[in-house]
Structure formats: structure tokens, C-alpha cells
Design a protein around this motif. Structure first.
Motif, PDB file in Angstrom:
ATOM      1  N   ALA A 220       5.725  -4.952   0.552  1.00 36.52           N
ATOM      2  CA  ALA A 220       5.628  -3.886  -0.456  1.00 36.52           C
ATOM      3  C   ALA A 220       4.322  -3.108  -0.372  1.00 36.52           C
ATOM      4  CB  ALA A 220       5.789  -4.488  -1.849  1.00 36.52           C
ATOM      5  N   ASN A 221       3.317  -3.666   0.281  1.00 37.64           N
ATOM      6  CA  ASN A 221       2.045  -2.937   0.383  1.00 37.64           C
ATOM      7  C   ASN A 221       1.989  -1.999   1.579  1.00 37.64           C
ATOM      8  OD1 ASN A 221       0.222  -3.302  -1.770  1.00 37.64           O
ATOM      9  ND2 ASN A 221       0.053  -5.474  -1.238  1.00 37.64           N
ATOM     10  N   GLY A 222       3.039  -1.967   2.373  1.00 39.93           N
ATOM     11  CA  GLY A 222       3.070  -1.043   3.507  1.00 39.93           C
ATOM     12  C   GLY A 222       3.481   0.346   3.045  1.00 39.93           C
ATOM     13  N   GLY A 223       3.269   1.345   3.898  1.00 42.52           N
ATOM     14  CA  GLY A 223       3.623   2.723   3.537  1.00 42.52           C
ATOM     15  C   GLY A 223       5.103   2.845   3.206  1.00 42.52           C
ATOM     16  N   ILE A 224       5.965   2.354   4.079  1.00 46.29           N
ATOM     17  CA  ILE A 224       7.411   2.472   3.829  1.00 46.29           C
ATOM     18  C   ILE A 224       7.848   1.492   2.741  1.00 46.29           C
ATOM     19  CG2 ILE A 224       9.717   2.238   4.872  1.00 46.29           C
ATOM     20  CD1 ILE A 224       8.513   3.247   7.520  1.00 46.29           C
TER      21      ILE A 224
ATOM     22  N   ILE B  11      13.371  -5.401   4.651  1.00 48.88           N
ATOM     23  CA  ILE B  11      12.242  -6.044   5.326  1.00 48.88           C
ATOM     24  C   ILE B  11      11.452  -4.951   6.048  1.00 48.88           C
ATOM     25  CG2 ILE B  11      11.580  -7.785   7.045  1.00 48.88           C
ATOM     26  CD1 ILE B  11      14.088  -9.342   6.149  1.00 48.88           C
ATOM     27  N   CYS B  12      10.309  -4.644   5.462  1.00 47.27           N
ATOM     28  CA  CYS B  12       9.562  -3.431   5.867  1.00 47.27           C
ATOM     29  C   CYS B  12       8.264  -3.751   6.588  1.00 47.27           C
ATOM     30  CB  CYS B  12       9.249  -2.598   4.627  1.00 47.27           C
ATOM     31  SG  CYS B  12      10.707  -2.162   3.674  1.00 47.27           S
ATOM     32  N   THR B  13       8.132  -4.956   7.097  1.00 51.95           N
ATOM     33  CA  THR B  13       6.874  -5.336   7.746  1.00 51.95           C
ATOM     34  C   THR B  13       6.907  -5.039   9.244  1.00 51.95           C
ATOM     35  OG1 THR B  13       7.821  -7.530   7.914  1.00 51.95           O
ATOM     36  CG2 THR B  13       6.277  -7.164   6.127  1.00 51.95           C
TER      37      THR B  13
ATOM     38  N   SER C  38       9.238  -6.632  21.176  1.00 58.40           N
ATOM     39  CA  SER C  38       9.356  -7.383  19.920  1.00 58.40           C
ATOM     40  C   SER C  38      10.466  -6.796  19.043  1.00 58.40           C
ATOM     41  CB  SER C  38       8.026  -7.405  19.166  1.00 58.40           C
ATOM     42  OG  SER C  38       7.642  -6.103  18.761  1.00 58.40           O
ATOM     43  N   LYS C  39      10.630  -5.481  19.083  1.00 59.18           N
ATOM     44  CA  LYS C  39      11.691  -4.846  18.291  1.00 59.18           C
ATOM     45  C   LYS C  39      13.055  -5.074  18.964  1.00 59.18           C
ATOM     46  CE  LYS C  39       9.224  -2.814  14.978  1.00 59.18           C
ATOM     47  NZ  LYS C  39       9.375  -3.143  13.550  1.00 59.18           N
ATOM     48  N   ALA C  40      13.089  -5.045  20.310  1.00 62.38           N
ATOM     49  CA  ALA C  40      14.349  -5.331  21.018  1.00 62.38           C
ATOM     50  C   ALA C  40      14.776  -6.772  20.734  1.00 62.38           C
ATOM     51  CB  ALA C  40      14.180  -5.111  22.519  1.00 62.38           C
TER      52      ALA C  40
ATOM     53  N   HIS D  15      15.947   2.616  12.126  1.00 61.46           N
ATOM     54  CA  HIS D  15      14.838   3.378  12.715  1.00 61.46           C
ATOM     55  C   HIS D  15      14.470   4.516  11.757  1.00 61.46           C
ATOM     56  CE1 HIS D  15      12.325   5.754  15.263  1.00 61.46           C
ATOM     57  NE2 HIS D  15      13.150   6.781  15.186  1.00 61.46           N
ATOM     58  N   PRO D  16      13.251   4.513  11.237  1.00 60.97           N
ATOM     59  CA  PRO D  16      12.907   5.494  10.198  1.00 60.97           C
ATOM     60  C   PRO D  16      12.480   6.863  10.714  1.00 60.97           C
ATOM     61  CG  PRO D  16      11.077   4.005  10.543  1.00 60.97           C
ATOM     62  CD  PRO D  16      12.151   3.559  11.484  1.00 60.97           C
ATOM     63  N   GLY D  17      12.407   7.036  12.047  1.00 64.72           N
ATOM     64  CA  GLY D  17      11.779   8.250  12.567  1.00 64.72           C
ATOM     65  C   GLY D  17      10.271   8.033  12.579  1.00 64.72           C
TER      66      GLY D  17
ATOM     67  N   ASP E  43       4.750   9.179   8.203  1.00 63.89           N
ATOM     68  CA  ASP E  43       3.314   9.325   7.982  1.00 63.89           C
ATOM     69  C   ASP E  43       2.753   8.115   7.215  1.00 63.89           C
ATOM     70  OD1 ASP E  43       0.790  10.266   7.797  1.00 63.89           O
ATOM     71  OD2 ASP E  43       1.231  11.835   6.323  1.00 63.89           O
ATOM     72  N   THR E  44       2.473   7.053   7.970  1.00 65.24           N
ATOM     73  CA  THR E  44       1.859   5.852   7.383  1.00 65.24           C
ATOM     74  C   THR E  44       0.704   5.437   8.293  1.00 65.24           C
ATOM     75  OG1 THR E  44       3.199   4.329   8.686  1.00 65.24           O
ATOM     76  CG2 THR E  44       4.119   5.012   6.562  1.00 65.24           C
ATOM     77  N   SER E  45      -0.022   4.393   7.905  1.00 67.11           N
ATOM     78  CA  SER E  45      -1.152   3.971   8.743  1.00 67.11           C
ATOM     79  C   SER E  45      -0.667   3.498  10.110  1.00 67.11           C
ATOM     80  CB  SER E  45      -1.951   2.885   8.035  1.00 67.11           C
ATOM     81  OG  SER E  45      -1.103   1.831   7.696  1.00 67.11           O
TER      82      SER E  45
HETATM   83  N1  LIG Z   1       5.617   4.610  10.531  1.00 67.26           N
HETATM   84  C1  LIG Z   1       6.413   4.902  11.554  1.00 67.26           C
HETATM   85  O1  LIG Z   1       6.358   6.013  12.125  1.00 67.26           O
HETATM   86  C2  LIG Z   1       7.418   3.895  12.026  1.00 67.26           C
HETATM   87  C3  LIG Z   1       8.297   4.269  13.072  1.00 67.26           C
HETATM   88  C4  LIG Z   1       9.232   3.345  13.526  1.00 67.26           C
HETATM   89  C5  LIG Z   1       9.287   2.090  12.962  1.00 67.26           C
HETATM   90  N2  LIG Z   1       8.410   1.754  11.956  1.00 67.26           N
HETATM   91  C6  LIG Z   1       8.489   0.401  11.402  1.00 67.26           C
HETATM   92  O2  LIG Z   1       8.486   0.474   9.999  1.00 67.26           O
HETATM   93  C7  LIG Z   1       7.952  -0.737   9.453  1.00 67.26           C
HETATM   94  C8  LIG Z   1       6.974  -0.408   8.338  1.00 67.26           C
HETATM   95  O3  LIG Z   1       5.871   0.260   8.895  1.00 67.26           O
HETATM   96  P1  LIG Z   1       4.947   1.273   8.040  1.00 67.26           P
HETATM   97  O4  LIG Z   1       5.042   2.573   8.728  1.00 67.26           O
HETATM   98  O5  LIG Z   1       5.242   1.172   6.603  1.00 67.26           O
HETATM   99  O6  LIG Z   1       3.514   0.669   8.382  1.00 67.26           O
HETATM  100  P2  LIG Z   1       2.318   0.189   7.434  1.00 67.26           P
HETATM  101  O7  LIG Z   1       2.090   1.127   6.341  1.00 67.26           O
HETATM  102  O8  LIG Z   1       1.206  -0.107   8.375  1.00 67.26           O
HETATM  103  O9  LIG Z   1       2.886  -1.175   6.821  1.00 67.26           O
HETATM  104  C9  LIG Z   1       2.942  -2.321   7.621  1.00 67.26           C
HETATM  105  C10 LIG Z   1       3.675  -3.428   6.926  1.00 67.26           C
HETATM  106  O10 LIG Z   1       3.684  -4.568   7.778  1.00 67.26           O
HETATM  107  C11 LIG Z   1       3.013  -5.645   7.169  1.00 67.26           C
HETATM  108  N3  LIG Z   1       2.003  -6.202   8.076  1.00 67.26           N
HETATM  109  C12 LIG Z   1       1.023  -5.531   8.711  1.00 67.26           C
HETATM  110  N4  LIG Z   1       0.264  -6.392   9.405  1.00 67.26           N
HETATM  111  C13 LIG Z   1       0.788  -7.613   9.194  1.00 67.26           C
HETATM  112  C14 LIG Z   1       0.427  -8.912   9.635  1.00 67.26           C
HETATM  113  N5  LIG Z   1      -0.629  -9.121  10.411  1.00 67.26           N
HETATM  114  N6  LIG Z   1       1.175  -9.955   9.228  1.00 67.26           N
HETATM  115  C15 LIG Z   1       2.233  -9.748   8.432  1.00 67.26           C
HETATM  116  N7  LIG Z   1       2.629  -8.540   7.965  1.00 67.26           N
HETATM  117  C16 LIG Z   1       1.898  -7.496   8.352  1.00 67.26           C
HETATM  118  C17 LIG Z   1       2.345  -5.133   5.909  1.00 67.26           C
HETATM  119  O11 LIG Z   1       2.597  -6.132   4.956  1.00 67.26           O
HETATM  120  P3  LIG Z   1       1.865  -6.310   3.536  1.00 67.26           P
HETATM  121  O12 LIG Z   1       2.734  -5.631   2.542  1.00 67.26           O
HETATM  122  O13 LIG Z   1       1.868  -7.779   3.373  1.00 67.26           O
HETATM  123  O14 LIG Z   1       0.501  -5.703   3.658  1.00 67.26           O
HETATM  124  C18 LIG Z   1       3.090  -3.857   5.619  1.00 67.26           C
HETATM  125  O15 LIG Z   1       4.151  -4.111   4.754  1.00 67.26           O
HETATM  126  C19 LIG Z   1       7.390  -1.505  10.647  1.00 67.26           C
HETATM  127  O16 LIG Z   1       8.314  -2.491  11.048  1.00 67.26           O
HETATM  128  C20 LIG Z   1       7.294  -0.458  11.738  1.00 67.26           C
HETATM  129  O17 LIG Z   1       7.400  -1.024  13.036  1.00 67.26           O
HETATM  130  C21 LIG Z   1       7.488   2.629  11.479  1.00 67.26           C
END
Ligand SMILES: NC(=O)c1ccc[n+]([C@@H]2O[C@H](COP(=O)([O-])OP(=O)(O)OC[C@H]3O[C@@H](n4cnc5c(N)ncnc54)[C@H](OP(=O)(O)O)[C@@H]3O)[C@@H](O)[C@H]2O)c1
Length: 243
Positions: free
Chosen positions: A11-15, A79-81, A159-161, A187-189, A192-194
Motif C-alpha cells: 500500500a505504500n507504493g505509488g500504484i 499485489i502491488c509490490t 523475475s516477472k516471467a 501490466h500497468p503501462g 509515474d512512480t518512483s
Molecule cells: N511504475 C511503472 O511504470 C511500472 C511498469 C510496469 C510494472 N510495474 C510494476 O508495478 C508494481 C508497483 O510498482 P510501483 O510503480 O508502484 O513502484 P513503487 O512506487 O516503487 O512501489 C514499489 C512497491 O514494491 C514494494 N517494495 C519495494 N521494495 C521492496 C522490497 N525490498 N521488499 C519488499 N517490497 C518492496 C513496496 O512495498 P511497501 O508498500 O512495503 O513499501 C511498494 O509497494 C511493481 O511490481 C512494478 O514492477 C510498474
């Protein structure tokens, strides 16, 4: 009206945070459980947060078992990690060439992007509702073996495959043990997250989505699927991606 219960992992991630916000707009949801490695505050009273050491298999299993014991069931789980890069020493950087491949990086990518979500999938099989229910895992198009034309990013891609393979296998078992549960690899596209920050330079502005947009697409999509077709590998537009 049947009220729904949901769980958002990460929940603390961008998505993840945007998914929680969007779920809060749904009056048919009675409980939004959230999980993170750290505290998470939300003004909506339906949000119930638990801090979990997600690196620990036992913590995940204990969390789910407690819900099972108290007859808590989920209609939807998100599951957004995931991880792509990290500046925290030792730094994690997607590989550009074969020589960049390292055991340490591969282990980290697989631990966070494959193994942890797999443990969730393993545990959740006993706590999904037996109406329509869904477990959505955010993967990435780069996890598609067939779609891979650019190469690179060996650890992240693999890892994703690998997570997709787990989802495919799990769907066979879910069909028997939790037959109303749909599995979605999403796949979210580029969002704009970290996670995407260092890689946004070459992304056209209209192709860089907000987390709110992708959360809305994900949640809406997750309620529109057909159990017979599970598992799905879909992009933000609802288009299938080859596995
Ligand atoms: N942003 C994109 O453009 C994009 C594109 C394709 C796929 N995705 C996928 O979307 C998902 C969410 O990404 P996001 O964009 O929301 O990124 P984000 O803002 O960096 O969030 C990352 C998430 O992963 C968790 N995480 C980070 N480091 C971790 C660690 N060391 N151990 C356990 N959990 C960890 C965090 O959990 P906490 O809540 O515990 O902090 C957070 O929920 C990911 O699976 C990413 O691969 C993103």
C-alpha cells in the motif's frame, strides 16, 4: 447488496496507494485491508493496515492464517509490490548487457518480484470468497517471453516471467481448490512512480500514466473478467499480452 472485502499488498507504493484510494470510492466495499513493510495511514475508516515483514515467508503465512481462522474472506486482492532499481547500497540497476548480470542482483529481483508474490498466491488459496473473486498481481509486459524484442533488464524481466509461470501453474490448482477465483497478471503501462522515475526520459508524456489512472483501470478490469478464461495476462487497456 453484498459488501466486498479487499486486500492491497504494497500500500505504500505509488500504484498500491492509488489502488487503495480508488477502492475507497466504492461504497460496496466494507473492508480494505492493506499490508506494507511500514506504517500506512489513510483517512478512510474502512482501511485496516498491518505492517508485515514481507521478506519473511512465515509473516505472510501467519497474516493469511489469522484471516482464515477468523473466517475473513477476500473478494479481491491486489499485489502491488515489486522492484526495478534501488540506490540503497548495494545498488540495484537493471542490466544493460550480459556482463552486468550478477548473482546478487538476480537474487534480489527474484526474492521481491517472484518469490514474495508466489508466497502470497500460495497462502491466499484458502481465503478467497466462493463467489466471483480475483487476485491481481502487477507484473510487466517485459515479463512476456514472446514479446521480448529489446533484450536487457535480465533480472527484472526474468523475475516477472517467472512470476507469470507461477500464475499459470497456480491457476490450474486454483481452478480445483478455489474455483471462483480469477488470477490476473497485469501490466500497468509506464506509470509515474518512483519505480519508473529514472526511465521516464524517453516516454512520450501521453504514454506516462498517473498511478490514479492505472489503479482505476486495474480495479475496473478486475471486476470484468470471466472465470473460464483465468489466468489472464492483460495490459492497462485490457488487451491480452502473449505469455
Ligand atoms: N511504475 C511503472 O511504470 C511500472 C511498469 C510496469 C510494472 N510495474 C510494476 O508495478 C508494481 C508497483 O510498482 P510501483 O510503480 O508502484 O513502484 P513503487 O512506487 O516503487 O512501489 C514499489 C512497491 O514494491 C514494494 N517494495 C519495494 N521494495 C521492496 C522490497 N525490498 N521488499 C519488499 N517490497 C518492496 C513496496 O512495498 P511497501 O508498500 O512495503 O513499501 C511498494 O509497494 C511493481 O511490481 C512494478 O514492477 C510498474
Amino acid at each position: 447488496m453484498a459488501m466486498k472485502t479487499t486486500l492491497v499488498v504494497g500500500a505504500n507504493g505509488g500504484i498500491g496507494h492509488a489502488v487503495v484510494n480508488y477502492l475507497c470510492e466504492d461504497p460496496t466495499i466494507s473492508l480494505i485491508e492493506t499490508v506494507s513493510r511500514s506504517e500506512y495511514k489513510h483517512q478512510d475508516k474502512r482501511v485496516f493496515h498491518t505492517v508485515i515483514d514481507v521478506a519473511s515467508e512465515d509473516s505472510i503465512k501467519r497474516y493469511v492464517n489469522e484471516r482464515k481462522t477468523s473466517h475473513q474472506r477476500f473478494d479481491a486482492v491486489y499485489i502491488c509490490t515489486g522492484i526495478l532499481h534501488s540506490d540503497k547500497a548495494p545498488a540495484l540497476k537493471p542490466e544493460k548487457r550480459l556482463e552486468d548480470i550478477s548473482q546478487r542482483q538476480f537474487l534480489e529481483y527474484f526474492q521481491i518480484n517472484t518469490i514474495q508474490p508466489s508466497i502470497w498466491l500460495s497462502a491466499l488459496v484458502s481465503v478467497m470468497t466462493n463467489n466471483y473473486s480475483v487476485i491481481a498481481l502487477i507484473t510487466a509486459r517485459v515479463g512476456s517471453i514472446e514479446d521480448n524484442r529489446l533484450g536487457g533488464w535480465y533480472g527484472y524481466r526474468s523475475s516477472k516471467a517467472a512470476l507469470n509461470m507461477v500464475i499459470k501453474s497456480a491457476a490450474v490448482e486454483y481452478a480445483r481448490r478455489s474455483p471462483s477465483t480469477i488470477l490476473l497478471s497485469y501490466h500497468p503501462g509506464t506509470v509515474d512512480t518512483s519505480l519508473s522515475k529514472p526511465f521516464q526520459a524517453n516516454v512520450a508524456p501521453k504514454k506516462l500514466f498517473t498511478a490514479d489512472f492505472t489503479a482505476q483501470r486495474l480495479v475496473d478490469l478486475s471486476y470484468s473478467l470471466d472465470i473460464e478464461e483465468s489466468p489472464y495476462f492483460l495490459d492497462w487497456a485490457g488487451k491480452p499480452i502473449p505469455w
